[in-house]
Design a protein around this motif. Structure first.
Motif, mmCIF file in Angstrom:
data_model
loop_
_atom_site.group_PDB
_atom_site.id
_atom_site.type_symbol
_atom_site.label_atom_id
_atom_site.label_comp_id
_atom_site.label_asym_id
_atom_site.label_seq_id
_atom_site.Cartn_x
_atom_site.Cartn_y
_atom_site.Cartn_z
ATOM 1 N N LYS A 145 -35.843 -7.659 -17.099
ATOM 2 C CA LYS A 145 -36.271 -6.709 -18.316
ATOM 3 C C LYS A 145 -35.857 -7.112 -19.634
ATOM 4 O O LYS A 145 -36.656 -6.860 -20.589
ATOM 5 N N LEU A 146 -34.787 -7.854 -19.540
ATOM 6 C CA LEU A 146 -34.292 -8.375 -20.801
ATOM 7 C C LEU A 146 -35.115 -9.191 -21.516
ATOM 8 O O LEU A 146 -34.982 -9.767 -22.610
ATOM 9 N N PHE A 147 -36.037 -9.962 -20.697
ATOM 10 C CA PHE A 147 -37.093 -11.085 -20.923
ATOM 11 C C PHE A 147 -38.309 -10.577 -21.360
ATOM 12 O O PHE A 147 -39.182 -11.133 -21.664
ATOM 13 N N LEU A 148 -38.639 -9.170 -21.329
ATOM 14 C CA LEU A 148 -39.793 -8.519 -21.658
ATOM 15 C C LEU A 148 -39.989 -8.676 -23.286
ATOM 16 O O LEU A 148 -39.093 -8.541 -24.147
ATOM 17 N N PRO A 149 -41.359 -8.940 -23.633
ATOM 18 C CA PRO A 149 -41.482 -8.911 -25.057
ATOM 19 C C PRO A 149 -41.072 -7.493 -25.863
ATOM 20 O O PRO A 149 -40.496 -7.920 -26.999
ATOM 21 N N TYR A 210 -27.790 -3.491 -16.765
ATOM 22 C CA TYR A 210 -28.093 -5.007 -17.695
ATOM 23 C C TYR A 210 -28.472 -4.615 -18.857
ATOM 24 O O TYR A 210 -28.255 -5.436 -19.860
ATOM 25 N N VAL A 211 -29.698 -3.795 -18.848
ATOM 26 C CA VAL A 211 -30.372 -3.656 -20.153
ATOM 27 C C VAL A 211 -29.457 -3.022 -21.364
ATOM 28 O O VAL A 211 -29.325 -3.228 -22.430
ATOM 29 N N LEU A 212 -28.683 -1.750 -20.851
ATOM 30 C CA LEU A 212 -27.822 -1.352 -21.618
ATOM 31 C C LEU A 212 -26.670 -2.215 -22.133
ATOM 32 O O LEU A 212 -26.401 -2.411 -23.382
ATOM 33 N N HIS A 213 -26.236 -2.866 -21.045
ATOM 34 C CA HIS A 213 -24.963 -3.787 -21.532
ATOM 35 C C HIS A 213 -25.409 -4.912 -22.381
ATOM 36 O O HIS A 213 -24.654 -5.311 -23.218
ATOM 37 N N GLY A 214 -26.611 -5.441 -22.157
ATOM 38 C CA GLY A 214 -27.200 -6.689 -22.922
ATOM 39 C C GLY A 214 -27.530 -6.306 -24.290
ATOM 40 O O GLY A 214 -27.285 -7.227 -25.219
ATOM 41 N N LEU A 215 -27.931 -5.077 -24.558
ATOM 42 C CA LEU A 215 -28.514 -4.887 -25.889
ATOM 43 C C LEU A 215 -27.521 -3.719 -26.826
ATOM 44 O O LEU A 215 -27.624 -3.911 -27.651
ATOM 45 N N PHE A 216 -27.023 -2.979 -26.180
ATOM 46 C CA PHE A 216 -26.011 -2.016 -26.803
ATOM 47 C C PHE A 216 -24.392 -1.664 -26.481
ATOM 48 O O PHE A 216 -24.010 -1.364 -27.339
ATOM 49 N N GLU A 275 -46.649 2.868 -21.908
ATOM 50 C CA GLU A 275 -46.148 1.751 -21.161
ATOM 51 C C GLU A 275 -45.624 2.640 -19.939
ATOM 52 O O GLU A 275 -45.094 3.713 -20.050
ATOM 53 N N LEU A 276 -45.212 1.949 -18.986
ATOM 54 C CA LEU A 276 -44.595 2.317 -17.728
ATOM 55 C C LEU A 276 -43.085 2.509 -17.794
ATOM 56 O O LEU A 276 -42.764 3.474 -17.374
ATOM 57 N N VAL A 277 -42.530 1.956 -18.711
ATOM 58 C CA VAL A 277 -41.296 2.167 -19.199
ATOM 59 C C VAL A 277 -41.002 2.028 -20.895
ATOM 60 O O VAL A 277 -41.657 1.178 -21.462
ATOM 61 N N GLU A 278 -40.366 2.930 -21.425
ATOM 62 C CA GLU A 278 -40.275 3.079 -22.933
ATOM 63 C C GLU A 278 -38.866 3.620 -22.988
ATOM 64 O O GLU A 278 -38.381 4.253 -22.425
ATOM 65 N N ASN A 333 -43.644 -15.462 -19.260
ATOM 66 C CA ASN A 333 -43.106 -14.398 -18.230
ATOM 67 C C ASN A 333 -41.784 -14.325 -17.975
ATOM 68 O O ASN A 333 -41.013 -15.378 -18.118
ATOM 69 N N GLY A 334 -41.163 -12.932 -18.215
ATOM 70 C CA GLY A 334 -39.855 -13.017 -17.997
ATOM 71 C C GLY A 334 -39.111 -13.315 -16.950
ATOM 72 O O GLY A 334 -38.089 -14.007 -17.169
#
Length: 386
Positions: A145-149, A210-216, A275-278, A333-334
């Motif tokens: 998910k960290l590699f999604l546009p 990992y999304v939270l850790h990687g971005l925030f 989208e399916l995740v926001e 592609n992520g």
């Protein structure tokens, strides 16, 4: 003239949806179609998959479909791990089977790349990370998910200081997974059985970590409510079964630096989003809403003045008050993008931090999320080390 550096990859679980579509077809085979991973020194990494699993006929059908040689198929994990020509072991099996296979791969001296969660509990995940570290093995855990546009655009905003001080993150993920009685379910039945490693907390909280850790920032505490909204489902053979695992989770995560994240995850929600995740991120200087591919922003200087008046219809179209963040480039592609980074790490020793210790953090947050739900309280998330 480009020199090929062949890297043989044992891919366990490619008959499954994710293992086949994202990892084999859209990653490894796509890398081969582009000529490999160019290292910039006249060398290209050439991935050579070995298809591994229990159903030989399904593996052979996949090999035929994509023009892979017959000898690239095996149902014998031990034999493949004992093959000195195999460099990397990849695992996308069901969660319950993963820890044992990864342990065998470490003992065989193979580099590891794996789906998450890496193990059924934190103790097992840390044990794997420590074993691999002691063996000098390079490891990677999927953080697609960290590699999604949409999230790459969000990272651009974070790193550019767009938000000022980030106050909160609100995430909505999920869709309605058919029960399986009159329409086939979009997810395998084991996802809904705790005894098979199922449950949305085990599946999605490692993603959110990992999304939270990687971005925030690092997750410092978690408070969650996990529930089973649909108690009865029908399996792949059309037989009813009791869903013993959670199919929805409502979580609050406190992050280092004071940001608060609130993320709802559900396989029992009908989608009313773009989208399916926001993720909505609000900061002192601006806000953004990012999905899989798109990202919209509203800066402090352009924030309208909403007025609360329940006695009259809303006259503003709130979504039109946001500005689209441009692509400013092409997004691959992520899954493929992360595979390329891991292959460069293995062959060229380039830096890489999405390893088994990072995977253990995801297992930890999932485990604490379930415990928080059971105990009805907020729990601290201790830092992990090898």
């Amino acid at each position: 003239m480009t020199t090929r550096r062949t890297v043989r990859i044992a891919m366990n679980g490619v008959t499954g949806r994710m293992g086949y579509r994202q990892h084999l077809v859209r990653s490894i085979l796509a890398i081969r179609e582009q000529g490999g991973v160019d290292l910039g020194d006249g060398t290209a990494i050439w991935p050579e998959p070995v298809l591994l699993g229990r159903r030989e006929h399904a593996l052979r059908e996949i090999a035929e479909r994509h023009g892979l040689p017959a000898e690239s198929v095996s149902t014998d994990l031990d034999a493949v791990l004992g093959d000195d020509s195999v460099d990397i072991y990849f695992d996308s099996q069901i969660t319950a089977a993963r820890e044992e296979a990864l342990t065998k791969a470490i003992a065989a001296g193979k580099h590891l790349y794996t789906e998450k969660p890496t193990a059924g509990d934190l103790q097992g995940a840390l044990r794997l990370a420590r074993l691999a570290n002691e063996a000098g093995i390079k490891t990677g855990v999927v953080q697609d998910k960290l590699f999604l546009p949409g999230l790459l655009k969000l990272r651009r905003l974070v790193e550019g200081g767009f938000f000022g001080r980030i106050l909160s993150v609100r995430g909505e993920f999920g869709y309605w997974v058919f029960e399986g009685d009159w329409q086939a379910a979009q997810r395998p039945s084991w996802n809904y059985r705790t005894e098979d490693g199922g449950g949305i907390v085990r599946d999605m909280f490692p993603h959110w970590e990992y999304v939270l850790h990687g971005l925030f920032g690092r997750v410092e505490s978690v408070q969650a409510l996990a529930v089973t909204h649909i108690p009865e489902r029908w399996d792949e053979q059309g037989k009813p079964y009791q869903a013993t695992a959670d199919d929805a989770a409502y979580g609050i995560f406190e992050l280092a630096g004071g940001t608060v994240a609130q993320i709802n995850s559900s396989w029992a929600v009908r989608v009313n989003r773009d989208e399916l995740v926001e993720f909505q991120v609000d900061g002192t200087e601006g806000s953004a809403v990012a999905g899989l591919r798109t990202c919209r922003v509203q800066h402090r200087s352009a924030t309208p003045k909403p007025v609360w008046n329940p006695d009259i219809p809303a006259t503003e179209v709130f979504r039109e008050q946001w500005q689209e963040v441009p692509d400013n480039g092409e997004f691959d592609n992520g899954f493929k993008a992360q595979w390329e980074l891991f292959l460069r790490h293995v062959v060229a020793d380039e830096p890489y931090d999405k390893d088994l210790l990072a995977g253990a953090r995801g297992v930890q947050v999932g485990e604490l999320g379930l415990r928080s739900s059971a105990e009805g309280r907020r729990l601290p998330v201790p830092e992990l080390s090898l």
